[in-house]
Scaffold this active site. Structure first.
Site, short mmCIF file in Angstrom:
data_model
loop_
_atom_site.label_atom_id
_atom_site.label_comp_id
_atom_site.label_asym_id
_atom_site.label_seq_id
_atom_site.Cartn_x
_atom_site.Cartn_y
_atom_site.Cartn_z
N SER A 150 0.85 -1.20 0.00
CA SER A 150 0.00 0.00 0.00
C SER A 150 0.88 1.24 0.00
O SER A 150 2.00 1.22 0.52
CB SER A 150 -0.89 0.01 1.25
OG SER A 150 -1.52 1.26 1.42
N TYR A 163 -1.68 -0.18 10.34
CA TYR A 163 -1.80 -0.58 8.93
C TYR A 163 -0.56 -0.12 8.15
O TYR A 163 0.04 -0.89 7.39
CB TYR A 163 -3.06 0.03 8.33
CG TYR A 163 -3.37 -0.45 6.91
CD1 TYR A 163 -4.02 -1.65 6.70
CD2 TYR A 163 -3.02 0.32 5.81
CE1 TYR A 163 -4.31 -2.10 5.42
CE2 TYR A 163 -3.30 -0.11 4.52
CZ TYR A 163 -3.94 -1.31 4.33
OH TYR A 163 -4.22 -1.74 3.05
#
Length: 260
Positions: A150, A163
């Site tokens: 990501s 995250y």
């Protein structure tokens, strides 16, 4: 034989895809199937996964599509996946670590169990899947792993710190394994998406003001589609990418290059 055409096909490959029933995982399954790869699909929802398996079998009659319901964040389930593969006696050549999840909140608001779950789902599962896949991949002449990272692993976005931490670590795992396992004929790369239109992103993007802000920071001025990430994953699997390893390919509409 046209070797250049062969370089852009995946005939003779079998791809294990986690989180394969929806979003980027499902789009990747379709993309790899279209290039000729046989599919080994893993996801948690058995009923939904069965439907996907039937659909892909109908749409791509020339390939094998098999599925196994498992939660790869659980050690027992990971072992069961590879027992299944061993029983199939299918030569595994591609691994796509796509399974993941998130629970965004402020850093001080996380309970230990909450952030540990994010690490198990996004990072440790991929780490262990790579280790379990290694003996299989090392037997193939042109094996590849693609991890779904990501942009949050490279810069701050509003996903919560755990995250971002897991995705940054996944990117570094990609680099380490690319160096360690090159001698075994295994290429290891990752993709780093920005906002992609999936079930997970829809609630955030439903806020019109937030969507405008996202688009203001995205040079291409739109949200990405799962198929666009799948195309990048497929490229990294192809023989045409045979000299590409240890790379983190942003699929972000220019987000990381935007600046001020």
């Amino acid at each position: 034989m046209n070797t250049r055409i062969d370089a852009w096909q995946l005939h003779g490959h079998s791809a294990l895809i986690t989180g394969a029933s929806k979003g980027i995982g499902y789009a990747t399954a379709r993309e790899l199937a279209g290039l000729g790869a046989n599919l080994l699909l893993v996801a948690r929802d058995e009923d939904y996964l069965d439907q996907v398996c039937v659909e892909l079998t109908d749409d791509f009659p020339g390939i094998d599509v098999l599925s196994f319901a498992a939660d790869v964040s659980e050690a027992e389930d990971r072992m069961a996946v590879f027992d299944w593969i061993a029983d199939l006696q299918t030569p595994l050549s591609l691994l796509i670590n796509n399974a993941g999840g998130n629970r965004p909140m402020a850093t001080l608001d996380y309970q230990a169990a909450e952030y540990r779950e994010i690490f198990e789902r996004n990072l440790f599962s991929a780490y262990e899947m790579c280790r379990l896949a290694h003996p299989h991949l090392a037997q193939h002449a042109n094996a590849a792993i693609v991890n779904v990272g990501s942009v949050s692993g490279q810069t701050h976005v509003r996903t919560g710190s755990p995250y971002g931490m897991t995705k940054a670590a996944l990117h570094q795992l990609t680099r380490n394994l690319a160096v360690e396992w090159a001698i075994d004929g295994i290429r290891v790369n990752a993709v780093a998406p920005w906002y992609i239109r999936t079930q997970r992103s829809e609630p955030a993007l439903a806020d019109a003001d937030y969507l405008d802000e996202v688009l203001d920071h995205t040079p291409l001025r739109r949200i990405g589609e799962p198929e666009e990430v799948a195309a990048a994953i497929a490229f990294l699997c192809l023989p045409a990418a045979s000299y590409v390893t240890g790379q983190i390919l942003a699929v972000d509409g220019g987000f990381l290059s935007y600046g001020f």
